[in-house]
Motif scaffolding. Sequence first.
Motif, PDB file in Angstrom:
ATOM      1  N   ASN A  63      67.955  68.713 -37.518  1.00 56.79           N
ATOM      2  CA  ASN A  63      66.898  69.720 -37.296  1.00 56.79           C
ATOM      3  C   ASN A  63      67.493  71.122 -37.251  1.00 56.79           C
ATOM      4  O   ASN A  63      66.906  72.067 -37.780  1.00 56.79           O
ATOM      5  CB  ASN A  63      66.128  69.417 -36.007  1.00 56.79           C
ATOM      6  CG  ASN A  63      65.234  68.205 -36.167  1.00 56.79           C
ATOM      7  OD1 ASN A  63      64.845  67.843 -37.266  1.00 56.79           O
ATOM      8  ND2 ASN A  63      64.906  67.565 -35.048  1.00 56.79           N
ATOM      9  N   TYR A  66      68.176  72.368 -40.863  1.00 48.05           N
ATOM     10  CA  TYR A  66      67.002  72.892 -41.559  1.00 48.05           C
ATOM     11  C   TYR A  66      66.516  74.193 -40.917  1.00 48.05           C
ATOM     12  O   TYR A  66      66.038  75.094 -41.613  1.00 48.05           O
ATOM     13  CB  TYR A  66      65.901  71.839 -41.636  1.00 48.05           C
ATOM     14  CG  TYR A  66      66.226  70.807 -42.704  1.00 48.05           C
ATOM     15  CD1 TYR A  66      66.046  71.120 -44.048  1.00 48.05           C
ATOM     16  CD2 TYR A  66      66.732  69.562 -42.384  1.00 48.05           C
ATOM     17  CE1 TYR A  66      66.358  70.206 -45.050  1.00 48.05           C
ATOM     18  CE2 TYR A  66      67.051  68.633 -43.377  1.00 48.05           C
ATOM     19  CZ  TYR A  66      66.858  68.963 -44.703  1.00 48.05           C
ATOM     20  OH  TYR A  66      67.179  68.060 -45.692  1.00 48.05           O
ATOM     21  N   SER A  67      66.663  74.329 -39.612  1.00 47.31           N
ATOM     22  CA  SER A  67      66.306  75.593 -38.952  1.00 47.31           C
ATOM     23  C   SER A  67      67.223  76.715 -39.423  1.00 47.31           C
ATOM     24  O   SER A  67      66.769  77.831 -39.699  1.00 47.31           O
ATOM     25  CB  SER A  67      66.407  75.456 -37.436  1.00 47.31           C
ATOM     26  OG  SER A  67      65.419  74.584 -36.966  1.00 47.31           O
TER      27      SER A  67
END
Length: 153
Positions: A63, A66-67
């Motif tokens: 996560n 992708y952030s």
Amino acid sequence: MDKIKTILSRPQVGDFPISVVVMAVIMLAFFHPYKVQGAAPDDEAVYNYEEVEQTPIFPGGENALYSFFAENYVNPSLADDVEPVSRLVVRFIIDKEGFVREACIVRSLGPAYDREALRVVNAMPRWNPGLNNGHPVRVSYTLPITFRLSTGE
């Protein structure tokens, strides 16, 4: 003639003393071309993501990866050039120290999008490297990036 036939015939295991046979078996076992379990991996080898015992990990996990990409990617003002939902794919190697190396575009959306994706990938922080047999190894990583362009409605 029988003597010549015997000399030219293929030797059989029983034709050799037992010590020669045992020595040949030992040499084959010792010089076997496959790696021994727990041995250090080849320094130059690049492993596929699925082949390693522990995959490379972006700091903070998937996560966070992708952030990081979403926060750092500056979308080119060429929105008319791509479909409303498009996918760009980048492949790179995470080296034994965790640095991104040899980034390249596998699926392109066009030069401007590709340049920006490569810029962001090459700016990534150091990863936790992949491991095989407890040793860091170079691992090929493929990152698909999906773009969903808003229609303004």
